[in-house]
Motif scaffolding. Sequence first.
Motif, short mmCIF file in Angstrom:
data_model
loop_
_atom_site.label_atom_id
_atom_site.label_comp_id
_atom_site.label_asym_id
_atom_site.label_seq_id
_atom_site.Cartn_x
_atom_site.Cartn_y
_atom_site.Cartn_z
N UNK A 106 0.81 -1.22 0.00
CA UNK A 106 0.00 0.00 0.00
C UNK A 106 0.85 1.27 0.00
N UNK A 107 2.14 1.15 0.26
CA UNK A 107 2.97 2.34 0.42
C UNK A 107 3.12 3.09 -0.91
N UNK A 108 2.86 4.38 -0.89
CA UNK A 108 3.15 5.21 -2.06
C UNK A 108 4.64 5.47 -2.18
N UNK A 109 5.32 5.57 -1.05
CA UNK A 109 6.75 5.82 -1.00
C UNK A 109 7.36 4.93 0.08
N UNK A 110 8.62 4.59 -0.11
CA UNK A 110 9.33 3.74 0.85
C UNK A 110 10.27 4.60 1.68
N UNK A 111 10.11 4.55 3.00
CA UNK A 111 10.92 5.36 3.90
C UNK A 111 11.77 4.48 4.80
N UNK A 112 12.90 5.02 5.23
CA UNK A 112 13.76 4.41 6.26
C UNK A 112 14.41 3.10 5.83
N UNK A 113 14.57 2.88 4.53
CA UNK A 113 15.24 1.67 4.06
C UNK A 113 16.50 2.09 3.31
N UNK A 114 17.64 1.80 3.89
CA UNK A 114 18.91 2.19 3.27
C UNK A 114 19.02 1.60 1.87
#
Length: 356
Positions: free
Chosen positions: A47-55
């Motif tokens: 469902x995520x529009x954007x991916x955060x906090x993943x190096x």
Amino acid sequence: MSETEDVRDYEVVVVGGGPAGIQTALYTTRLGHDTVVVDRGGGRAAMMLDTHNVIGVPEHTSGNEFLQTAQEQIESYGADVVRDFIVEAERTDDGRFRLVGNDAEFRADRVVLGVGFNDERPDPPVPRTGKGLHYCLHCDAYMFIDRPVYVMGTGEAAAHVAMIMLNFTDDVDILLRGDAPEWSDETDEQLRGHPIGIVEAEITGMQKSDDGWLKAFEFDDGTVRQYRGGFPMYGSNYNDALAEQLGCELNDDGTVVVSDNMETTVEGVYAVGDITPGHNQIPVAMGKGAQAGIDIHYGLREFPRDLKTLRATGPVGADEVPSSGGRGRVRAAAAEFEEARAPPIEPADPEPADDD
């Protein structure tokens, strides 16, 4: 249990194709174990529009893009990815596991449950997930720095998330939506010691910006309040049906009890990701998946044999190694990977003859 004509045999069956399940499969496959990921599709990560906090993963990468890349990666190493929904699971008399899906049946030496949970969604009107409606505080609080924020809910979690958001913005409201608060007296005292608005009125409508983001909520008391976004805090429904069928112990909140190596209370059954206790974060889920994959390898690998076995059966024969020789899918993928990534192995030149 149900019967299907399509029966597939693996060493490892991973149920759930989210970050935790795919990470487990990456490890078990690259460590030489025939692995399948059975994924019904969807899930919180999708469902995520954007991916955060993943190096290493750019912010603009959508959840679907992230998962598609991950699936392609494990397939390149020899894993299978099957679209199906597992509805029944049991341990068989031979100590292995049988899992029945809507379309196929799977047999395995190890089972990994990466089935997560479903967020309780608020009643409409609400904005689109990712554009004003957000479920991960640690992922998305950053985007609300110095912006007006709401928290929906009536319980302890709503009150505490509202207070946490004061670390990012000075404009925070709790939206009760016509219901009475259910947090404790102590939490109420703590909450009222912070500059947080409590809005009792129900939401009757909303306004959006041209880009689809939430702009404001309209309330039944005639007020209009502007928000950039916020967090609904109505709880989670854990997908624990398979864990219960297999006899795994559950915590009071519905998560599965696991060891440090992510094994459940049932030997050979592992649980990873959001179905287990802890922070519901992609990097955390991936770490749990990696831990499970390594532990599964320790249990399945053939070598080294212990001294008791060697003394009973004799030394390991040359025809017994490598132990993954019979797993054609993984070995074929590894050979193809070698050809694509490394120069061919040339025979060594013979030593020049001595002229003397």
